[in-house]
Design an enzyme around this catalytic site. Structure first.
Site, short mmCIF file in Angstrom:
data_model
loop_
_atom_site.label_atom_id
_atom_site.label_comp_id
_atom_site.label_asym_id
_atom_site.label_seq_id
_atom_site.Cartn_x
_atom_site.Cartn_y
_atom_site.Cartn_z
N SER A 7 -40.76 16.01 -25.92
CA SER A 7 -40.98 14.69 -26.52
C SER A 7 -42.39 14.59 -27.06
CB SER A 7 -40.77 13.59 -25.47
OG SER A 7 -41.30 12.38 -25.96
N HIS A 30 -37.97 16.03 -29.64
CA HIS A 30 -37.51 14.68 -29.31
C HIS A 30 -38.52 13.67 -29.86
CE1 HIS A 30 -35.29 11.80 -26.74
NE2 HIS A 30 -36.48 11.26 -26.46
N ASP A 32 -39.51 9.82 -30.26
CA ASP A 32 -39.30 8.49 -29.68
C ASP A 32 -39.77 7.39 -30.63
OD1 ASP A 32 -38.23 8.95 -26.98
OD2 ASP A 32 -40.12 10.00 -26.63
N MET A 34 -40.17 3.48 -31.16
CA MET A 34 -40.21 2.24 -30.37
C MET A 34 -40.71 1.09 -31.24
SD MET A 34 -41.93 3.56 -26.85
CE MET A 34 -41.47 5.13 -26.09
N HIS A 63 -34.77 9.55 -30.86
CA HIS A 63 -34.37 8.59 -29.82
C HIS A 63 -34.89 7.22 -30.24
CE1 HIS A 63 -34.94 7.21 -25.33
NE2 HIS A 63 -33.99 6.54 -25.93
N MET A 65 -35.55 3.56 -29.68
CA MET A 65 -35.67 2.46 -28.71
C MET A 65 -36.04 1.21 -29.50
SD MET A 65 -37.50 4.69 -25.80
CE MET A 65 -37.89 5.94 -27.03
N MET A 134 -30.74 7.69 -19.31
CA MET A 134 -32.19 7.54 -19.09
C MET A 134 -32.51 7.67 -17.60
SD MET A 134 -33.69 7.17 -22.01
CE MET A 134 -35.34 6.83 -21.36
N GLY A 139 -39.72 3.35 -22.63
CA GLY A 139 -40.92 2.69 -23.12
C GLY A 139 -42.18 3.52 -23.00
N PHE A 140 -42.27 4.35 -21.96
CA PHE A 140 -43.52 5.07 -21.72
C PHE A 140 -43.26 6.47 -21.19
CE2 PHE A 140 -44.16 0.55 -21.23
CZ PHE A 140 -45.25 0.31 -22.07
N GLY A 141 -44.15 7.39 -21.56
CA GLY A 141 -44.11 8.72 -20.98
C GLY A 141 -44.80 8.71 -19.63
N GLY A 142 -44.63 9.78 -18.87
CA GLY A 142 -45.37 9.95 -17.63
C GLY A 142 -44.90 9.12 -16.44
N ASP A 172 -33.63 11.99 -19.94
CA ASP A 172 -34.95 11.72 -20.54
C ASP A 172 -35.74 10.82 -19.60
OD1 ASP A 172 -37.10 11.16 -22.21
OD2 ASP A 172 -35.94 9.95 -23.64
N GLY A 173 -36.92 11.30 -19.21
CA GLY A 173 -37.81 10.51 -18.38
C GLY A 173 -38.11 11.20 -17.05
N GLY A 174 -39.37 11.61 -16.87
CA GLY A 174 -39.77 12.21 -15.60
C GLY A 174 -39.20 13.59 -15.34
N GLY A 194 -41.69 15.32 -21.86
CA GLY A 194 -42.90 15.00 -22.62
C GLY A 194 -44.12 15.57 -21.94
N SER A 195 -44.57 14.89 -20.87
CA SER A 195 -45.79 15.32 -20.18
C SER A 195 -45.63 16.71 -19.56
CB SER A 195 -46.20 14.29 -19.13
OG SER A 195 -45.09 13.74 -18.49
C1 DX5 Z 1 -39.60 7.23 -22.61
C2 DX5 Z 1 -39.27 8.20 -23.70
C3 DX5 Z 1 -39.35 9.61 -23.26
C4 DX5 Z 1 -40.74 10.05 -22.84
C5 DX5 Z 1 -40.58 10.99 -21.70
O1 DX5 Z 1 -39.15 5.97 -22.92
O2 DX5 Z 1 -37.94 7.98 -24.16
O3 DX5 Z 1 -38.82 10.50 -24.23
O4 DX5 Z 1 -41.47 10.68 -23.84
O5 DX5 Z 1 -41.83 11.34 -21.22
P1 DX5 Z 1 -41.99 12.10 -19.83
O6 DX5 Z 1 -41.24 13.41 -19.93
O7 DX5 Z 1 -43.44 12.28 -19.69
O8 DX5 Z 1 -41.38 11.22 -18.75
ZN ZN Z 2 -37.01 9.53 -25.37
#
Ligand code: DX5
Ligand code: ZN
Length: 220
Positions: A7, A30, A32, A34, A63, A65, A134, A139-142, A172-174, A194-195
């Site tokens: 991501s 990927h 994102d 938003m 993706h 959002m 999900m 909404g947020f990475g990490g 997707d997420g964590g 992502g991270s």
């Molecule tokens: C969150 C995004 C994800 C995000 C994942 O809303 O849809 O794609 O980038 O980031 P990580 O892998 O760091 O949780």
């Molecule tokens: Zn995503």
């Protein structure tokens, strides 16, 4: 083979071309989108995605959002994204929209937030090319991985198998080297990170490690 889609939410937004070059071994990138309305965060829109499309060494997994997906999603398919995923919660007519995306030539994906049940999709699995479960609130990475989504994913996987559907199951997420095994065991085949990719010294090594770990824990 499991698919690993880094991501770019965790990439450097002013060095996008360089960061895209660092994930050339990924299956998709990927992307994102938003709108600060469907989620409390803002990234970019079609103009930026068009530039990413022109620059990326791998196909785009968009993706969305964003609210009013019915209106905005087709434009991302038209600019050439290989896959466009919208949120079920943001679409008025998800089947109509998925059919439109396919007609334009994209893979059609539908995403569900953590508290959205998956069972309503069981009778329409083949309308989609990808279902995104999900594993954080979007909404947020990490954020940290919601292990509580694994039973939902496993029920979906088993239904996909029972019906002989070809739909891809994305999480997707964590997702990281320490959580990807659980998601693979529950039946995911497509992993967004992502991270856990851009936060590492070598994104390519991170992609390879995630892919190996997912392959070792594949659900049958
Ligand atoms: C969150 C995004 C994800 C995000 C994942 O809303 O849809 O794609 O980038 O980031 P990580 O892998 O760091 O949780
Ligand atoms: Zn995503």
């Amino acid at each position: 083979m499991p698919r690993i889609n880094p991501s770019i939410l965790s990439a450097d937004f002013v060095n996008m071309e360089a960061d895209l070059a660092r994930i050339a071994s990924a299956d998709f990138v990927h992307v994102d989108v938003m709108d600060n309305h469907f989620v409390p965060n803002l990234t970019f829109g079609p103009q930026m995605v068009e530039r990413i499309q022109a620059t990326s060494p791998v196909p785009l997994d968009v993706h969305l959002m964003i609210a009013d997906a019915d209106r905005w999603a087709p434009g991302y398919a038209e600019l050439g994204a290989a896959s466009v995923t919208f949120h079920l919660e943001a679409a008025t007519a998800p089947i109509t929209l998925a059919r439109r995306l396919r007609r334009i030539g994209a893979r059609a994906g539908v995403a569900i937030k953590p508290t959205t049940p998956v069972e309503p999709l069981f009778d329409v699995l083949d309308e989609f090319d990808q279902i995104l479960v999900m594993t954080v609130e979007p909404g947020f990475g990490g954020q940290s991985f919601l292990a509580g989504m694994m039973p939902k994913l496993a029920r979906l996987h088993d239904e996909v198998r029972r019906r002989g559907s070809q739909v891809w199951l994305q999480v997707d997420g964590g997702v990281s080297e320490s959580t990807i095994a659980q998601a693979a065991e529950a039946g995911a085949d497509t992993f967004v990170a992502g991270s856990a990719v851009f936060g590492r010294e070598s994104p390519e090594a991170a992609i390879a490690a995630l892919r190996d770990e997912a392959a070792a824990h594949h659900r049958h």
